[in-house]
Design a protein around this motif. Structure first.
Motif, PDB file in Angstrom:
ATOM      1  N   GLU A  57       0.852  -1.187   0.000  1.00 53.93           N
ATOM      2  CA  GLU A  57       0.000   0.000   0.000  1.00 53.93           C
ATOM      3  C   GLU A  57       0.885   1.233   0.000  1.00 53.93           C
ATOM      4  OE1 GLU A  57      -2.660   0.003   3.253  1.00 53.93           O
ATOM      5  OE2 GLU A  57      -4.033  -1.424   2.313  1.00 53.93           O
ATOM      6  N   CYS A  58       0.412   2.261  -0.723  1.00 53.66           N
ATOM      7  CA  CYS A  58       1.129   3.536  -0.725  1.00 53.66           C
ATOM      8  C   CYS A  58       1.031   4.170   0.653  1.00 53.66           C
ATOM      9  CB  CYS A  58       0.523   4.468  -1.775  1.00 53.66           C
ATOM     10  SG  CYS A  58       1.283   6.100  -1.743  1.00 53.66           S
ATOM     11  N   GLU A  59       2.204   4.515   1.199  1.00 52.62           N
ATOM     12  CA  GLU A  59       2.216   5.112   2.538  1.00 52.62           C
ATOM     13  C   GLU A  59       2.125   6.631   2.480  1.00 52.62           C
ATOM     14  OE1 GLU A  59       5.598   3.664   4.690  1.00 52.62           O
ATOM     15  OE2 GLU A  59       5.018   1.560   4.442  1.00 52.62           O
ATOM     16  N   LEU A  60       2.053   7.177   1.267  1.00 49.73           N
ATOM     17  CA  LEU A  60       2.013   8.631   1.120  1.00 49.73           C
ATOM     18  C   LEU A  60       0.595   9.139   0.871  1.00 49.73           C
ATOM     19  CD1 LEU A  60       5.150   8.988  -1.199  1.00 49.73           C
ATOM     20  CD2 LEU A  60       5.073   9.060   1.286  1.00 49.73           C
ATOM     21  N   CYS A  61      -0.319   8.250   0.489  1.00 51.94           N
ATOM     22  CA  CYS A  61      -1.709   8.639   0.255  1.00 51.94           C
ATOM     23  C   CYS A  61      -2.382   8.953   1.591  1.00 51.94           C
ATOM     24  CB  CYS A  61      -2.476   7.502  -0.418  1.00 51.94           C
ATOM     25  SG  CYS A  61      -2.279   7.423  -2.207  1.00 51.94           S
ATOM     26  N   PRO A  62      -3.414   9.833   1.552  1.00 49.69           N
ATOM     27  CA  PRO A  62      -4.158  10.089   2.782  1.00 49.69           C
ATOM     28  C   PRO A  62      -4.812   8.800   3.291  1.00 49.69           C
ATOM     29  CG  PRO A  62      -4.827  11.583   1.014  1.00 49.69           C
ATOM     30  CD  PRO A  62      -3.933  10.566   0.402  1.00 49.69           C
TER      31      PRO A  62
ATOM     32  N   GLU B 100      -5.618   4.522   0.273  1.00 46.50           N
ATOM     33  CA  GLU B 100      -4.350   3.920  -0.119  1.00 46.50           C
ATOM     34  C   GLU B 100      -4.411   3.274  -1.500  1.00 46.50           C
ATOM     35  OE1 GLU B 100      -5.646   3.469   2.868  1.00 46.50           O
ATOM     36  OE2 GLU B 100      -4.134   4.046   4.363  1.00 46.50           O
ATOM     37  N   PHE B 101      -3.430   3.611  -2.284  1.00 52.33           N
ATOM     38  CA  PHE B 101      -3.235   3.031  -3.606  1.00 52.33           C
ATOM     39  C   PHE B 101      -2.422   1.751  -3.411  1.00 52.33           C
ATOM     40  CE2 PHE B 101      -1.154   2.630  -7.689  1.00 52.33           C
ATOM     41  CZ  PHE B 101      -2.090   3.110  -8.588  1.00 52.33           C
ATOM     42  N   GLU B 102      -2.768   0.720  -4.160  1.00 51.46           N
ATOM     43  CA  GLU B 102      -2.067  -0.548  -3.986  1.00 51.46           C
ATOM     44  C   GLU B 102      -1.307  -0.950  -5.237  1.00 51.46           C
ATOM     45  OE1 GLU B 102      -4.890  -2.882  -0.782  1.00 51.46           O
ATOM     46  OE2 GLU B 102      -5.033  -3.398  -2.916  1.00 51.46           O
TER      47      GLU B 102
ATOM     48  N   LEU C 207       5.027   4.708 -10.753  1.00 53.65           N
ATOM     49  CA  LEU C 207       4.250   5.577 -11.655  1.00 53.65           C
ATOM     50  C   LEU C 207       3.235   6.406 -10.849  1.00 53.65           C
ATOM     51  CD1 LEU C 207       3.675   3.111 -14.638  1.00 53.65           C
ATOM     52  CD2 LEU C 207       5.496   4.807 -14.351  1.00 53.65           C
ATOM     53  N   HIS C 208       2.640   5.777  -9.865  1.00 50.14           N
ATOM     54  CA  HIS C 208       1.715   6.485  -8.964  1.00 50.14           C
ATOM     55  C   HIS C 208       2.459   7.559  -8.163  1.00 50.14           C
ATOM     56  CE1 HIS C 208      -1.132   7.167  -5.680  1.00 50.14           C
ATOM     57  NE2 HIS C 208      -0.227   6.730  -4.824  1.00 50.14           N
ATOM     58  N   TYR C 209       3.654   7.225  -7.691  1.00 49.77           N
ATOM     59  CA  TYR C 209       4.418   8.207  -6.913  1.00 49.77           C
ATOM     60  C   TYR C 209       4.736   9.443  -7.750  1.00 49.77           C
ATOM     61  CZ  TYR C 209       5.223   4.444  -3.499  1.00 49.77           C
ATOM     62  OH  TYR C 209       5.067   3.434  -2.579  1.00 49.77           O
TER      63      TYR C 209
ATOM     64  N   ASP D 174       1.002  11.142  -8.793  1.00 46.71           N
ATOM     65  CA  ASP D 174       0.098  11.636  -7.744  1.00 46.71           C
ATOM     66  C   ASP D 174       0.804  12.281  -6.560  1.00 46.71           C
ATOM     67  OD1 ASP D 174      -2.115  10.748  -9.196  1.00 46.71           O
ATOM     68  OD2 ASP D 174      -1.885   8.714  -8.406  1.00 46.71           O
ATOM     69  N   HIS D 175       2.115  12.045  -6.436  1.00 44.40           N
ATOM     70  CA  HIS D 175       2.808  12.618  -5.278  1.00 44.40           C
ATOM     71  C   HIS D 175       3.988  13.508  -5.660  1.00 44.40           C
ATOM     72  CE1 HIS D 175       0.413  10.294  -2.456  1.00 44.40           C
ATOM     73  NE2 HIS D 175       0.695   9.186  -3.120  1.00 44.40           N
ATOM     74  N   GLY D 176       4.260  13.634  -6.973  1.00 50.99           N
ATOM     75  CA  GLY D 176       5.353  14.508  -7.385  1.00 50.99           C
ATOM     76  C   GLY D 176       6.731  13.940  -7.133  1.00 50.99           C
TER      77      GLY D 176
HETATM   78 ZN   LIG Z   1      -0.200   7.360  -2.917  1.00 53.05          ZN
END
Ligand SMILES: [Zn+2]
Length: 213
Positions: free
Chosen positions: A62-67, A71-73, A95-97, A100-102
């Motif tokens: 799981e993405c630990e940076l999403c609110p 969580e994005f997986e 790719l998500h990082y 979506d997170h810059g």
């Molecule tokens: Zn994320």
């Protein structure tokens, strides 16, 4: 799993050394303070080279940076081979990082992206072929070799993957990956797939995933 960008890869064992990038987590965040955002043209190259994940059997991250609660997986890793001999590994969530997170990958990696061309045959390809064809080699290594070898568009890869498709134990547990590799090699004009009937259902499933039908 969180590793510093540019550190030696240690997520799992692999036949040769790799460099970790994009293994982000809460402790170190985006790791890219002060760096420029990844240019759109560089992101396009990154997406093109992020076509096929390996090590997908290890479970979901799981993405630990999403609110919290959104969580994005992702599952597995992308491996990037460059002609200077370097191999980078990133979680599929890279790719998500970026989007979506810059997140901005480290400069040496971006330089490799910009210079990337069709891979020339080298010792890494030889090593992967040797592993794939060696029944006594580590089974996980052989499965990952099936996935990575088509990065070299070469008749030696065709021979090795065809041989793997006839290896019952490999075809039983990695038949879908063998099929995907056959599909990719056929799509790039390196082989014909006239005798689909000779393959197991599992292998044919992988071929169809790539070629449709
Ligand atoms: Zn994320």
């Amino acid at each position: 799993m969180e590793y510093l960008d540019g550190s030696p890869y240690e997520y799992r064992s692999f036949p040769f050394p790799m460099i970790s990038i994009g293994w982000l987590g809460r402790a170190h965040g985006l790791q890219n303070e002060g760096s420029e955002p990844l240019a759109a043209a560089d992101f396009d190259i990154l997406k093109r080279l992020s076509a096929r994940p390996g090590s997908v059997t290890l479970g979901v991250h799981e993405c630990e940076l999403c609110p919290e609660g959104e969580e994005f997986e992702g599952n597995g890793e992308y491996r990037y081979y460059f002609d200077d001999g370097s191999v980078y590994s990133a979680p599929v969530m890279i790719l998500h990082y970026v989007e979506d997170h810059g997140y901005s990958p480290p400069r040496p990696f971006v330089d490799c992206l910009r210079r990337s061309t069709a891979l020339r045959w080298d010792w890494r390809a030889e090593r992967l072929v040797d592993l794939l064809l060696d029944e006594s080699a580590d089974f996980d290594f052989r499965c990952e070799a099936v996935i990575d070898l088509p990065k070299w568009r070469d008749s030696r890869v065709v021979s090795a993957v065809k041989a793997a498709s006839l290896d019952e134990i490999l075809a039983d547990s990695a038949g879908d990956e063998i099929g995907r590799s056959l599909g990719i090699l056929a799509r790039s004009g390196l082989m014909e797939l006239a005798d689909l009937e000779g393959h197991s259902d599992f292998v044919r499933f992988g071929i169809r995933e790539v070629l449709g039908g």
